[in-house]
Design an enzyme around this catalytic site. Structure first.
Site, PDB file in Angstrom:
ATOM      1  NE  ARG A   1     -37.507  32.963  73.925  1.00  0.00           N
ATOM      2  CZ  ARG A   1     -37.214  32.731  72.556  1.00  0.00           C
ATOM      3  NH1 ARG A   1     -35.899  32.176  72.246  1.00  0.00           N
ATOM      4  NH2 ARG A   1     -38.002  32.474  72.074  1.00  0.00           N
TER       5      ARG A   1
ATOM      6  CE  LYS B   1     -31.658  35.119  69.761  1.00  0.00           C
ATOM      7  NZ  LYS B   1     -32.036  36.280  71.033  1.00  0.00           N
TER       8      LYS B   1
HETATM    9  N1  HH2 Z   1     -35.398  35.413  70.740  1.00  0.00           N
HETATM   10  C1  HH2 Z   1     -36.555  34.894  69.442  1.00  0.00           C
HETATM   11  C2  HH2 Z   1     -37.160  35.636  69.880  1.00  0.00           C
HETATM   12  N2  HH2 Z   1     -37.804  35.560  70.897  1.00  0.00           N
HETATM   13  N3  HH2 Z   1     -37.875  36.299  72.810  1.00  0.00           N
HETATM   14  C3  HH2 Z   1     -37.683  37.150  74.358  1.00  0.00           C
HETATM   15  N4  HH2 Z   1     -38.286  37.289  75.267  1.00  0.00           N
HETATM   16  N5  HH2 Z   1     -36.049  37.551  74.296  1.00  0.00           N
HETATM   17  C4  HH2 Z   1     -35.301  36.818  72.675  1.00  0.00           C
HETATM   18  O1  HH2 Z   1     -33.874  36.926  72.783  1.00  0.00           O
HETATM   19  C5  HH2 Z   1     -35.826  36.021  72.060  1.00  0.00           C
HETATM   20  C6  HH2 Z   1     -37.432  35.981  72.470  1.00  0.00           C
HETATM   21  C7  HH2 Z   1     -35.651  34.685  68.995  1.00  0.00           C
HETATM   22  O2  HH2 Z   1     -35.266  33.179  69.233  1.00  0.00           O
HETATM   23  P1  HH2 Z   1     -36.386  31.552  69.104  1.00  0.00           P
HETATM   24  O3  HH2 Z   1     -37.632  31.699  69.043  1.00  0.00           O
HETATM   25  O4  HH2 Z   1     -35.148  30.421  68.442  1.00  0.00           O
HETATM   26  O5  HH2 Z   1     -36.177  31.655  66.687  1.00  0.00           O
HETATM   27  P2  HH2 Z   1     -36.774  32.901  65.799  1.00  0.00           P
HETATM   28  O6  HH2 Z   1     -37.726  33.851  66.566  1.00  0.00           O
HETATM   29  O7  HH2 Z   1     -36.834  32.529  64.485  1.00  0.00           O
HETATM   30  O8  HH2 Z   1     -38.157  32.178  66.534  1.00  0.00           O
END
Ligand code: HH2
Length: 336
Positions: free
Chosen positions: A315, A280
């Protein structure tokens, strides 16, 4: 009387004191607690002074969920089937590429694979549900056909969650905690599936504009408590609920750090805790890593810090490196 909040001061030292209690049936212990309130600051109290219900919530072993046993920390591997995710957007949009990536993570030590078809990065726009289903269902089916690792689906939408469950998903990860689609609570209740409920302030398109809190730690605790109670009232037992403070979702760098410093507070909610810090933006800022895929070291450092506060699930994008780090950290920590 103002509400009191109890944060276990978590330890992993090989020598446990006579008063030590095991945290949530896991690998950490505590014999002191920080008692917090909104108007009276904080004080340290011994575990003997804890109210019985708080003691029960802090110590009760967390039952297994989606095949995951929480006596050890678990890794959730991120599978983004999106063109626009902040760190790997577009790399795994083709179902074959996403499934192969997921299988590789399973072999590298992921305990569960989180498949998402809509980016929730700051500024991201909503994806129509039929497009999201088109992205995630073939990937879930392919993973289920090739590995035994459980699958979760990262979605805010009931139709997508429903289609994912039919395709074999084992857990629903709703970053809006039932706010985006209120019918989600009924689906979770009726399907019997476990759910992860995450805190967010605002929706992804506007959430980073100017997030504000009276007290970020306690506000988020109250939010998650309310969502847990709402789920329980709808017939979803605590044993099927995971909670997540939602790092980066409507939070400044200072908010993220305040949450990470005292993340053990959330064990007081009596549920397994999930943390998503991987790659992040604030890791780039503090770690001098402008490129998201250069942030594994910072992500692992924060993840291990959280595990040492008893957090049950991380995660992560970088499964292989995180698995290596976690195995080593646990080899010297495990002192049951
Ligand atoms: N962060 C993201 C997406 N889903 N779910 C949970 N439970 N907790 C989190 O911190 C979380 C999540 C954001 O990260 P990422 O999937 O890498 O990115 P994007 O939303 O751009 O696909």
């Amino acid at each position: 009387m103002t509400k009191a909040y109890f944060r276990p001061i978590v330890q992993t030292d090989a020598h446990r004191t006579a008063q030590a209690l095991r945290l949530a049936g896991g690998w950490c212990w505590f014999d002191r607690v920080e008692r917090l309130s909104r108007d009276a600051g904080s004080e340290i109290i011994p575990v003997q002074d804890l109210p019985d219900d708080v003691l029960q919530d802090l110590t009760a072993p967390r039952p297994p969920m989606a095949g995951l046993d929480f006596s050890r920390p678990r890794l959730m591997g991120i599978v983004n089937v999106t063109p626009d995710s902040f760190s790997d957007g577009g790399r795994f949009l083709a179902p074959d590429a996403a499934a192969a990536h997921a299988e590789g993570m399973a072999q590298s030590g992921a305990d569960i694979l989180d498949v998402g078809g809509e980016s929730t990065r700051p500024g991201a726009e909503t994806v129509p549900h039929d497009e999201e289903i088109r992205r995630v269902v073939p990937v879930i089916q392919a993973i289920k056909a090739s590995v035994d690792t459980p699958v979760s689906v990262d979605t805010r939408k009931t139709q997508v969650a429903d289609a994912a469950l039919t395709a074999g998903a084992d857990l629903l990860n709703d970053v809006s905690a039932f706010s985006h689609d209120p019918s989600m609570v009924q689906l979770v209740s009726e399907s019997g599936a476990p759910v992860c409920l995450m805190h967010a302030q605002g929706t992804p398109d506007i959430m980073q504009n100017a997030p504000t809190y009276a007290n970020v730690l306690l506000d988020i605790y109250d939010f998650l408590e309310e969502k847990r109670d709402m789920a329980e009232a709808a017939g979803i037992p605590r044993s099927r609920i995971m909670l997540d403070p939602g790092i980066g979702f409507g939070k400044t760098l200072a908010h993220n750090l305040a949450l990470l410093r005292r993340i053990s507070l959330f064990h007081g909610l009596g549920c397994a805790v999930l943390l998503g810090v991987s790659r992040k933006r604030f890791i780039g800022t503090l770690g001098n890593a402008p490129q998201a895929d250069q942030r594994a070291a910072g992500s692992i450092a924060l993840g291990l810090g959280a595990v040492m506060q008893g957090v049950q699930v991380l995660r992560v994008h970088d499964i292989e490196d995180t698995r290596q780090a976690l195995n080593l950290a646990m080899a010297v920590t495990d002192n049951k």
